[in-house]
Write a protein that holds these residues in place. Structure first.
Motif, PDB file in Angstrom:
ATOM      1  N   ALA A   1      14.521  23.072  14.276  1.00 10.88           N
ATOM      2  CA  ALA A   1      15.271  22.685  15.485  1.00 10.88           C
ATOM      3  C   ALA A   1      16.454  21.802  15.114  1.00 10.88           C
ATOM      4  O   ALA A   1      16.533  21.254  14.011  1.00 10.88           O
ATOM      5  CB  ALA A   1      14.352  21.941  16.465  1.00 10.88           C
ATOM      6  N   GLY A   2      17.394  21.662  16.060  1.00 15.79           N
ATOM      7  CA  GLY A   2      18.488  20.716  15.939  1.00 15.79           C
ATOM      8  C   GLY A   2      19.366  20.928  14.729  1.00 15.79           C
ATOM      9  O   GLY A   2      19.710  22.055  14.367  1.00 15.79           O
ATOM     10  N   VAL A   3      19.739  19.835  14.088  1.00 13.00           N
ATOM     11  CA  VAL A   3      20.621  19.887  12.924  1.00 13.00           C
ATOM     12  C   VAL A   3      19.957  20.661  11.789  1.00 13.00           C
ATOM     13  O   VAL A   3      20.622  21.400  11.058  1.00 13.00           O
ATOM     14  CB  VAL A   3      20.991  18.466  12.458  1.00 13.00           C
ATOM     15  N   GLY A   4      18.644  20.517  11.634  1.00 17.99           N
ATOM     16  CA  GLY A   4      17.945  21.223  10.581  1.00 17.99           C
ATOM     17  C   GLY A   4      18.035  22.732  10.746  1.00 17.99           C
ATOM     18  O   GLY A   4      18.282  23.462   9.778  1.00 17.99           O
ATOM     19  N   TYR A   5      17.856  23.214  11.973  1.00 14.43           N
ATOM     20  CA  TYR A   5      17.942  24.650  12.233  1.00 14.43           C
ATOM     21  C   TYR A   5      19.364  25.149  11.994  1.00 14.43           C
ATOM     22  O   TYR A   5      19.568  26.195  11.348  1.00 14.43           O
ATOM     23  CB  TYR A   5      17.526  24.943  13.676  1.00 14.43           C
ATOM     24  N   ALA A   6      20.350  24.421  12.499  1.00 16.44           N
ATOM     25  CA  ALA A   6      21.747  24.836  12.314  1.00 16.44           C
ATOM     26  C   ALA A   6      22.134  24.828  10.842  1.00 16.44           C
ATOM     27  O   ALA A   6      22.880  25.693  10.374  1.00 16.44           O
ATOM     28  CB  ALA A   6      22.676  23.918  13.110  1.00 16.44           C
ATOM     29  N   THR A   7      21.610  23.860  10.092  1.00 19.40           N
ATOM     30  CA  THR A   7      21.874  23.815   8.652  1.00 19.40           C
ATOM     31  C   THR A   7      21.246  25.006   7.948  1.00 19.40           C
ATOM     32  O   THR A   7      21.870  25.646   7.093  1.00 19.40           O
ATOM     33  CB  THR A   7      21.334  22.500   8.057  1.00 19.40           C
ATOM     34  N   ALA A   8      19.999  25.305   8.307  1.00 21.67           N
ATOM     35  CA  ALA A   8      19.322  26.457   7.709  1.00 21.67           C
ATOM     36  C   ALA A   8      20.080  27.742   8.010  1.00 21.67           C
ATOM     37  O   ALA A   8      20.258  28.599   7.131  1.00 21.67           O
ATOM     38  CB  ALA A   8      17.892  26.549   8.240  1.00 21.67           C
ATOM     39  N   GLU A   9      20.567  27.892   9.238  1.00 23.12           N
ATOM     40  CA  GLU A   9      21.310  29.096   9.616  1.00 23.12           C
ATOM     41  C   GLU A   9      22.595  29.221   8.801  1.00 23.12           C
ATOM     42  O   GLU A   9      22.946  30.308   8.318  1.00 23.12           O
ATOM     43  CB  GLU A   9      21.638  29.062  11.107  1.00 23.12           C
TER      44      GLU A   9
ATOM     45  N   LEU B   1      23.187  27.869   5.830  1.00 15.92           N
ATOM     46  CA  LEU B   1      22.839  28.130   4.438  1.00 15.92           C
ATOM     47  C   LEU B   1      22.487  29.597   4.221  1.00 15.92           C
ATOM     48  O   LEU B   1      22.893  30.212   3.236  1.00 15.92           O
ATOM     49  CB  LEU B   1      21.669  27.243   4.015  1.00 15.92           C
ATOM     50  N   LEU B   2      21.727  30.174   5.144  1.00 18.67           N
ATOM     51  CA  LEU B   2      21.375  31.585   5.045  1.00 18.67           C
ATOM     52  C   LEU B   2      22.621  32.458   5.095  1.00 18.67           C
ATOM     53  O   LEU B   2      22.763  33.414   4.333  1.00 18.67           O
ATOM     54  CB  LEU B   2      20.419  31.968   6.175  1.00 18.67           C
ATOM     55  N   ALA B   3      23.536  32.109   6.000  1.00 10.48           N
ATOM     56  CA  ALA B   3      24.770  32.886   6.126  1.00 10.48           C
ATOM     57  C   ALA B   3      25.606  32.811   4.857  1.00 10.48           C
ATOM     58  O   ALA B   3      26.349  33.747   4.531  1.00 10.48           O
ATOM     59  CB  ALA B   3      25.580  32.380   7.317  1.00 10.48           C
ATOM     60  N   ALA B   4      25.477  31.685   4.131  1.00  9.64           N
ATOM     61  CA  ALA B   4      26.234  31.518   2.890  1.00  9.64           C
ATOM     62  C   ALA B   4      25.529  32.140   1.683  1.00  9.64           C
ATOM     63  O   ALA B   4      26.037  32.056   0.565  1.00  9.64           O
ATOM     64  CB  ALA B   4      26.478  30.034   2.636  1.00  9.64           C
ATOM     65  N   GLY B   5      24.363  32.744   1.906  1.00 13.39           N
ATOM     66  CA  GLY B   5      23.687  33.442   0.822  1.00 13.39           C
ATOM     67  C   GLY B   5      22.565  32.688   0.153  1.00 13.39           C
ATOM     68  O   GLY B   5      22.074  33.106  -0.894  1.00 13.39           O
ATOM     69  N   SER B   6      22.130  31.568   0.740  1.00 14.93           N
ATOM     70  CA  SER B   6      21.033  30.796   0.152  1.00 14.93           C
ATOM     71  C   SER B   6      19.688  31.266   0.686  1.00 14.93           C
ATOM     72  O   SER B   6      19.587  31.760   1.813  1.00 14.93           O
ATOM     73  CB  SER B   6      21.196  29.307   0.477  1.00 14.93           C
TER      74      SER B   6
END
Length: 398
Positions: free
Chosen positions: A51-59, A61-66
């Motif tokens: 949720a929150g900043v953690g979810y947006a960060t994960a999204e 990172l995934l979009a950047a190929g991590s």
């Protein structure tokens, strides 16, 4: 004295709101941000990534190929977040210019206590893999079990985002280990987690060096999410002894500020240790390990909305709750997506630029309090964390 403390903390809160308003304005005006680079094929752990900043960060990172591991205290909510991330990734992949060299479909894994299961996602095309792990920061035993499972997995670690936390519960809450809950969730549990995971990564690196595979070394980045409220932290000798448990007195905002100052000090001390060991690091030309303190700003999350709603007298909440829910938080706080860009800057900027620094909302290296820059106080907090977690020399970052 308590009255003066409350006045100072309230003024600090006003100052943070004013600073945040400027960041929100720039966000809404479409602040230009360079696309993150250097994240392709990396492995990241994000605490509180559901949720929150953690979810947006994960999204992001995934979009950047991590590849991303969501480390959360609720497997059910983490699994739901992983499914939503897979759907979002599929939506991105349906657009032109999909990055080459990544899996054609997302993998969504789940790890519970005592075992792990992996299931293939049904959405189409994900930039990176997303896994779910159980991690309850209110229990140091849960932290140790998580670290043990990670070590046993043999997976590499490139980025650790220490994001999860709580903010200003009105009544003093205690962790399973007997510590004040904000102190443990925001600082102490992350302190043990970071030391155990980084120490394991350092051992893996040394083994590769001994096998003549030095070229495989990759720099590690540790991000500690802190807050501008660290300016209100009081870790003076008279107060520090009571900070872990807050039994002498509990002021919610003061306890929160103390936990965030501890977090910032730990980030800076860890980076000093990284710099001290850079001569023997295996990162080579790829850069050195770095530890960074990150203040993403006041963000429109469930945590923030509950906090602001709780500032109003109970009798007025039927009137004030809609104000905070529909006007104040959506308009005056940063979106999680904008805040995640600050986190990504801290994750990708050169180590010599952000290592040991306090990264603010802009995003850029910002100014912190005088106490936050005190290496003696940082060493004292580091030693306190090691003592409270029962970590010996072999368990700590070298």
């Amino acid at each position: 004295m308590r009255l003066l403390t409350n006045i100072y903390l309230n003024l600090l809160g006003v100052g943070e709101l004013l600073e945040n308003a400027g960041a929100v304005l720039q966000d809404k005006l479409g602040r230009k941000r360079a696309a993150p680079s250097g994240l392709q094929g990396k492995t990241a752990i994000v605490t509180g990534g559901n949720a929150g900043v953690g979810y947006a960060t994960a999204e992001a990172l995934l979009a950047a190929g991590s590849d991303v591991v969501l480390a959360c205290r609720s497997l059910e909510r983490a699994q739901d977040a992983a499914a939503r991330l897979a759907v979002a990734a599929a939506s991105r992949a349906a657009q032109p210019a999909q990055p080459a060299g990544r899996p054609a479909s997302p993998a969504v894994g789940t790890a519970a206590e005592g075992g792990a299961a992996t299931a293939e996602g049904t959405a189409a095309a994900c930039a990176g893999r997303v896994d779910v792990e159980l991690l309850d920061l209110a229990s140091l035993d849960s932290v140790r079990r998580f670290a043990s499972r990670w070590e046993a997995s043999g997976r590499p670690l490139d980025l650790l985002v220490l994001n999860a936390g709580i903010m200003c519960p009105p009544d003093r809450l205690e962790s399973a280990d007997g510590f004040e809950l904000q102190f443990q969730s925001n600082f102490l549990a992350h302190f043990e987690l970071a030391n155990r995971l980084v120490r394991h990564a350092q051992r893996q690196r040394r083994k590769r060096q001994q096998r003549g595979k030095q070229q495989q070394g990759r720099p590690l980045r540790v991000l500690w999410l802190t807050s501008m409220t660290h300016w209100g932290g009081d870790l003076s000798p008279a107060e520090l002894a009571d900070v872990p448990r807050c039994k002498k007195r509990y002021i919610p905002f003061q306890a929160y500020a103390n936990s965030k100052l501890c977090t910032l000090l730990a980030a800076k001390h860890m980076d000093r240790l990284f710099r001290r060991g850079v001569a023997t690091a295996a990162a080579g030309q790829q850069g050195r390990d770095a530890s960074v303190a990150v203040h993403p700003g006041l963000v429109d999350t469930f945590l923030a909305r509950n906090y602001f709603k709780g500032t109003a007298p109970r009798v007025l909440r039927p009137l004030t709750d809609p104000f905070f829910e529909h006007f104040f938080c959506p308009r005056l706080l940063r979106s999680p997506e904008a805040a995640a860009q600050t986190v990504l800057y801290a994750a990708t900027a050169p180590a010599e630029e952000v290592g040991g620094a306090y990264v603010g909302t802009a995003p850029r290296v910002g100014h912190h309090s005088r106490d936050a820059g005190d290496p003696v106080l940082a060493a004292r907090v580091w030693e306190l964390g090691a003592h409270l977690c029962g970590l010996g020399g072999d368990d700590l970052v070298a």
